[in-house]
Design a protein around this motif. Sequence first.
Motif, short mmCIF file in Angstrom:
data_model
loop_
_atom_site.label_atom_id
_atom_site.label_comp_id
_atom_site.label_asym_id
_atom_site.label_seq_id
_atom_site.Cartn_x
_atom_site.Cartn_y
_atom_site.Cartn_z
N ALA A 162 -3.62 -8.83 4.57
CA ALA A 162 -2.53 -8.24 3.79
C ALA A 162 -3.02 -7.00 3.03
O ALA A 162 -2.33 -5.97 3.02
N ALA A 163 -4.21 -7.09 2.45
CA ALA A 163 -4.77 -5.93 1.76
C ALA A 163 -4.99 -4.78 2.74
O ALA A 163 -4.71 -3.61 2.43
N ASN A 164 -5.48 -5.11 3.94
CA ASN A 164 -5.70 -4.07 4.95
C ASN A 164 -4.38 -3.43 5.38
O ASN A 164 -4.32 -2.22 5.66
N ALA A 165 -3.32 -4.23 5.45
CA ALA A 165 -2.02 -3.69 5.83
C ALA A 165 -1.53 -2.67 4.81
O ALA A 165 -1.00 -1.61 5.18
N ILE A 166 -1.69 -2.99 3.55
CA ILE A 166 -1.29 -2.03 2.50
C ILE A 166 -2.17 -0.78 2.59
O ILE A 166 -1.67 0.35 2.45
N ALA A 167 -3.46 -0.95 2.86
CA ALA A 167 -4.36 0.20 3.02
C ALA A 167 -3.92 1.07 4.20
O ALA A 167 -4.14 2.28 4.20
N ALA A 168 -3.30 0.44 5.21
CA ALA A 168 -2.83 1.17 6.38
C ALA A 168 -1.47 1.81 6.16
O ALA A 168 -0.93 2.45 7.07
N GLY A 169 -0.89 1.63 4.97
CA GLY A 169 0.36 2.29 4.64
C GLY A 169 1.62 1.49 4.86
O GLY A 169 2.73 2.02 4.73
#
Length: 364
Positions: A162-169
């Motif tokens: 989930a954190a990576n998804a937010i980092a991906a925009g």
Amino acid sequence: MTNKTLFEPYTLGSLTLSNRIVMAPLTRNRAGPDFVPGDLTAEYYGQRASAGLIISEATQISQQGQGYQDTPGIYTQAQIEGWRKVTNAVHEKGGRIFLQLWHVGRVSHVDLQENGAAPVAPSAIRAEIKTFVNNGFFAVSEPRALELDELPGIVDDFRKAAANAIAAGFDGVEIHGANGYLLDQFARDGVNVRTDGYGGSIENRARLMLEVTAAVVEEIGAERTGIRISPVSPANGVSSSDAQAQFDYIVDQLDALGIVYVHVVEGATGGPRDVAPFDFGSLRRRFKNTYIGNNGYDLELATSHLAEGKADLFAFGRPFIANPDLVERLQTGAPLAQANPSTIYGGTAAGYTDYPAFAAASGH
């Protein structure tokens, strides 16, 4: 109420959606090397950005979570960067997009697992189904039951994804709790025969799904967290003796977590809506935020369910494959193109990014 209501803006948490039509998650098996989405994927989603909300194809949170060849991941930096191209393409056209977070559990094959390991499941019960691997359809492998001390790691993999998804925009994430994949496997007593704190009672079988949801909420916020459930779908060989009680309880707990939406597969995934007796209105009444209806919706059914207050948003899946401008076609009454079944899974641009918009197709 008129049809126009479907095409009016809708407020989802802190986001304003341009309409109430959602592009459902659609597995297309076109990730590049190392499970990184490429430029074609960015083009594909960008073409469909007129949907009020796009929910991405299911995306594995770890290599262990993969169940089909060439599906994308969200657990490496290269995957994050690949997805960033996708979110940029959607946002440049004014769209909104959530990433669907996936662990397939037992719906996998040893050739997809690290060092040829067995897939994991709540219980060591093999599914009588096939998966897409090695460019063909083959029986899934015998799973092993997860050990109690492994479950916190799976929760953490969802949190990190989930954190990576937010980092991906991405604007948010959808937890995949449906269609006979890992979280759904735990919830269903037909495939979960554990005798520890994650099996037996309704509360125990819901535990992993709810722990994952709580961890994602803690990581990225409730207004960026949704979940998909399929209370009576027999997809991937799962079954329940107590679906109504099980999912009434789950939705009560999801409501308490304050997540922004529940996305409900009403009936058999991609099949009949009346596959088993179930009161979906009970879930709707239990959940105060947005309810997304899914399964077999067309303009007429979505319009009537909206007028009756049965759902807030409506997910369309396969129609989006051959109709990148589906929203405009529904709004104007233009005919819908049909997808070529041979190019749905895997391949290149053919049957992926080469379906024309209606104006282009008709020469208007």
